[in-house]
Structures are given as C-alpha cells and as structure tokens.
Design an enzyme around this catalytic site. Sequence first.
Site, mmCIF file in Angstrom:
data_model
loop_
_atom_site.group_PDB
_atom_site.id
_atom_site.type_symbol
_atom_site.label_atom_id
_atom_site.label_comp_id
_atom_site.label_asym_id
_atom_site.label_seq_id
_atom_site.Cartn_x
_atom_site.Cartn_y
_atom_site.Cartn_z
ATOM 1 C CD1 TRP A 60 21.322 38.436 64.694
ATOM 2 C CD2 TRP A 60 21.928 40.015 66.456
ATOM 3 N NE1 TRP A 60 23.280 38.800 64.504
ATOM 4 C CE2 TRP A 60 23.190 39.577 65.927
ATOM 5 C CE3 TRP A 60 21.656 40.845 67.177
ATOM 6 C CZ2 TRP A 60 24.407 40.298 66.156
ATOM 7 C CZ3 TRP A 60 23.064 41.163 68.383
ATOM 8 C CH2 TRP A 60 24.375 41.005 66.990
ATOM 9 C CG ASP B 39 16.817 42.462 62.427
ATOM 10 O OD1 ASP B 39 17.274 42.978 61.755
ATOM 11 O OD2 ASP B 39 17.735 42.525 63.738
ATOM 12 C CE LYS C 239 25.681 42.538 61.420
ATOM 13 N NZ LYS C 239 24.650 42.379 62.320
HETATM 14 C C1 LIG Z 1 24.208 42.966 63.620
HETATM 15 C C2 LIG Z 1 22.744 42.267 63.261
HETATM 16 C C3 LIG Z 1 21.994 43.153 64.766
HETATM 17 C C4 LIG Z 1 22.438 43.720 65.816
HETATM 18 O O1 LIG Z 1 23.242 44.571 64.953
HETATM 19 P P1 LIG Z 1 24.161 45.994 66.062
HETATM 20 O O2 LIG Z 1 23.448 47.501 65.003
HETATM 21 O O3 LIG Z 1 25.180 45.776 66.514
HETATM 22 O O4 LIG Z 1 22.988 46.241 67.397
HETATM 23 C C5 LIG Z 1 20.699 43.006 64.843
HETATM 24 N N1 LIG Z 1 20.227 41.855 63.627
HETATM 25 C C6 LIG Z 1 20.693 41.541 63.197
HETATM 26 C C7 LIG Z 1 20.094 40.645 62.266
HETATM 27 C C8 LIG Z 1 22.255 41.298 62.651
HETATM 28 O O5 LIG Z 1 22.587 41.526 61.968
#
Ligand SMILES: *Cc1c(COP(=O)(O)O)cnc(C)c1O
Length: 360
Positions: A102, A172, A196
């Site tokens: 990511w 993030d 998540k």
């Molecule tokens: C799942 C995830 C993403 C991407 O998220 P999307 O909503 O599928 O674009 C980005 N960063 C992390 C840490 C993630 O777990």
Amino acid sequence: MERVFNFSAGPSMLPLEVLEQAQSEFLCYGSSGMSVMEMSHRSKVFEGILEQAKADLRELMQIPENYHILFLQGGGSTQFAMIPMNLMNHNHCADYVITGQWAKKAAEEAARYGTVHVVASSADTTFDRIPKLDPAAFHSNADYFYITLNNTIYGTRWTKLPDVGDVPLIGDMSSSILSEEIDITKFGLLYAGAQKNLGPAGVTVVIIRDDLLGNAMPFTPTMLRYDIHAKHNSLYNTPPTYGIYFMGRVFQWVKAQGGVSAMQKRNEEKAALLYDFLDASALFRGTVVKEDRSLMNVPFVLPTEELNAEFLQQAQAAGFVNLKGHRTVGGMRASIYNAMPKEGVQQLVAFMKQFEAEHI
Ligand SMILES: *Cc1c(COP(=O)(O)O)cnc(C)c1O
C-alpha cells in the site's frame, strides 16, 4: 446457515450488534418513514446522522477543532493521488517510507505529481518489519512525510511515530483506525477506507488539519479537492449516505465498548493469544519481527506448502474462513479487527493447537 468466524483482511467482519441494529432500522429509520438509503442527503434527518457521526469520531479519536473530518468516496486508493495533488505544492517533493504494497502504491501514484524520496524501505526482507529510519535521510523541505500505520498484507505496524519536525506527517490508517490510541496532533492528515474497521466499503474518512487546505494543484478535479469537501461539510455532492450511517452506528458501538482505549486493550489481548501460541509452536511460525507486530493482521506459515493448503482447507471446513495469506506472502493471515470477538481468536488458537498435535 450459521455465521462463521471471518478472518478476511477486508471487507471484513462487522459487529453483530450493529448489523442487527441496521437490520431493524433498514426499512424505516426513526420517525422518517423511509430507509436511510432513500433519504435526501440534504434532509434534516440525514444531516443529523452526518453530524452525529462526525461528533462521535471526534470524541473517540480526540480530534482537535482545527482538524476537519471528511467523509469521501473512492476508497483508500484515491487518497494515494489526492494527497499529492492537494499537498505536494510548495517544494513539489515528499518523503515516503515503504513498508508494503500500500505504501508502494501510494508512492508510485505520488511520483506522477512530484518528486518522491523513498527514505526507508523494508522491501529487502519482504516487509517483515518497519525499517530503521535515519533522520539524516529526511528532507526538511518535503511537503509531507508519508507512512502506512498498519500494513494489512504483511502484518506490521508503527509503534512509535517518526519525528519529522515541522513537515506534516501523513498516515494511512485504513486497517487500524479505532483499534489503538493515536495522537492526532502528530499528523497533518490521517485517512482510512471503511471496509476494515469502520463499516461497509464505500466511504473513506479523511482527517485533515486546517492549514493544509487550499493549495491543490490547478488541474486537480473539483471532486478531488479537500478544501471543496471541507467547505461543503462532505456534502458537495451526494456522499455515500448509507455507509456514513452505518459507520456512525459503528462509532456508537465503539463508544459503548468503552472507546478506543478499551478496544486497544481487547485487541492486545486478542493478538497476544495468537502471537503467544505462534512463539511457542513447534509447527506454526509468525512471519514478522516481534517488535513490529500488528494487532490487526497476523500472518503465519507452516513448514510446507502442502501443510498450508491442508490447514486452510480444514480451517474452512471448521468455520474459520478467509485465512489465506495475501498472494505475495503465501501461508495464512488472520485479520482480527475490532469486530472479531475474542472468542473467535480463542477458538482459532484451539483449532491450530489441535492441528499441530495431529501433525507433529
Ligand atoms: C485496504 C487498504 C488500502 C486500499 O483501500 P481501498 O479502499 O481498497 O482502495 C490502502 N491502505 C491500506 C493500509 C489498506 O489496508
């Protein structure tokens, strides 16, 4: 059909109480006479839902008044572009720490808009740790410093934030928001996709400090400008209304559990059950260095591919689903977000113990 223990990395388990509440409110929300899905985003009722969700998140994460809370669309991945378009505008460069897929994707996207300095990476050890940082490698003129707080795929997390001085720190938090306490004031911007730890996919939370608004690159699409969404209180266009409603219910659920500190305590206990077992096991092995282990995503392996496959198949049959590791890591990964009850982890560990006893 009974509900299983779902260890999916995302979309993932949601609190049963919230699913039931949403079910009971599905056809008719309060005295509105309609479903939230059927409601104008400009209605008083929806405005109440939005404001309550913001207020609850502000309280849960202790977000100071000089930060805006935005509810956007486009998932975590759209932030990979929005961040540079809106923030890489003074010296046209930013520092990135590459701790997994990511972070790598975020850095690659940012490189389309300016200079990306990779100041550290753990790629050479397949992201099994947070890399050691050398502050001498940081750029004091960087427009921001970017990290991924919890690495969903590899199962690592930052337990100590880097000291980046006056450079805005960007985080993030897609896979760890509301799972542990965090000092918002250390950040210029934090974001998280919902699927998540917060609710159904479709809404993305962005928490951004006031002073970072208003510098978007001239070509930035209106919909990708933080200042536009802040000015319009996330109602510039139709927001993901149902996602916001559901997430608001999850916020209230977290509050009822005792807030983020109580969630953290529970998450530490859950994670310890798995890690203690992995450390003691003669068959299973965790793949991450101890000091950087995630509370949310626990990757582990067995000695051979055949055993991995056999374990996954037996686990599935026993009601422990979505334990397959990411294709880039292999093996297994148990994602144990806020909504995973302790009982789910206890039962998984008991199952692993039994598997070990039968294969050693
Ligand atoms: C799942 C995830 C993403 C991407 O998220 P999307 O909503 O599928 O674009 C980005 N960063 C992390 C840490 C993630 O777990």
